[in-house]
Design a protein around this motif. Sequence first.
Motif, short mmCIF file in Angstrom:
data_model
loop_
_atom_site.label_atom_id
_atom_site.label_comp_id
_atom_site.label_asym_id
_atom_site.label_seq_id
_atom_site.Cartn_x
_atom_site.Cartn_y
_atom_site.Cartn_z
N PHE A 83 0.83 -1.21 0.00
CA PHE A 83 0.00 0.00 0.00
C PHE A 83 0.87 1.26 0.00
O PHE A 83 0.56 2.24 -0.68
N ALA A 84 1.94 1.26 0.77
CA ALA A 84 2.83 2.44 0.82
C ALA A 84 3.49 2.68 -0.53
O ALA A 84 3.60 3.84 -0.97
N TRP A 85 3.91 1.63 -1.21
CA TRP A 85 4.49 1.79 -2.55
C TRP A 85 3.44 2.37 -3.51
O TRP A 85 3.75 3.25 -4.31
N PHE A 107 -5.72 8.43 1.37
CA PHE A 107 -5.30 7.14 0.82
C PHE A 107 -5.59 6.02 1.82
O PHE A 107 -6.08 4.96 1.44
N GLY A 108 -5.28 6.25 3.09
CA GLY A 108 -5.56 5.24 4.12
C GLY A 108 -7.04 4.88 4.14
O GLY A 108 -7.40 3.69 4.18
N ILE A 109 -7.90 5.89 4.09
CA ILE A 109 -9.34 5.63 4.07
C ILE A 109 -9.71 4.83 2.82
O ILE A 109 -10.51 3.89 2.89
N SER A 148 -6.49 4.87 10.61
CA SER A 148 -5.26 4.87 11.40
C SER A 148 -4.05 4.53 10.53
O SER A 148 -2.95 5.04 10.76
N PHE A 149 -4.25 3.70 9.52
CA PHE A 149 -3.16 3.42 8.58
C PHE A 149 -2.76 4.69 7.84
O PHE A 149 -1.58 4.98 7.66
N GLY A 150 -3.75 5.46 7.40
CA GLY A 150 -3.47 6.74 6.72
C GLY A 150 -2.73 7.70 7.63
O GLY A 150 -1.77 8.36 7.21
N ILE A 151 -3.15 7.78 8.88
CA ILE A 151 -2.43 8.62 9.85
C ILE A 151 -1.01 8.12 10.00
O ILE A 151 -0.06 8.90 10.06
N GLY A 152 -0.86 6.80 10.02
CA GLY A 152 0.46 6.19 10.12
C GLY A 152 1.35 6.50 8.93
O GLY A 152 2.55 6.69 9.08
#
Length: 165
Positions: A83-85, A107-109, A148-152
């Motif tokens: 996902f980060a890539w 993006f996280g959402i 929380s992934f997006g915040i991360g």
Amino acid sequence: MSLEGFVWAGLFLGVGATLVMDLWALFVKRAFAIPSLNYCFVGRWLCHMRNGRFAHESIATAEKRPLECVVGWVSHYGIGVIFAWIFLWIISPDWLQNPTWLPALLFGIATVIVPFFVMQPAFGLGVMGAKTPQPTQTRFRSLMAHTSFGIGLYVAGAVFFWLGA
């Protein structure tokens, strides 16, 4: 940014963002007694794919597989890196020169599409958790996890920038 730099940056962001997601899940579990996704089920699902089984009536009652928990946890972090890539590819690696919170959060959402339309149906939970006892709560929990992934992503990007990496 070189390909090698891109790979390392995505690795850093993905692991960092997934760690924030896991810390959020730990907080929710401790503060509200709400369990997070059992990543052993993710591993079970992936291990069953080797035998051509991609969907289950209930992943919880599907036959257990050796090392399913290890496969599940490694996959959880691997998916975070992928996902980060994708995020860096879409938004541009230049984002790392001045990380901003809105693209990372959005993006996280957006990544909640994967559990809603792939994982939950394949686990026997229905599209967007429709077959769970409390679909609205299931949807909200998935949305919060991916938020929380997006915040991360943003936090990891800020740390990456701060480190001058």
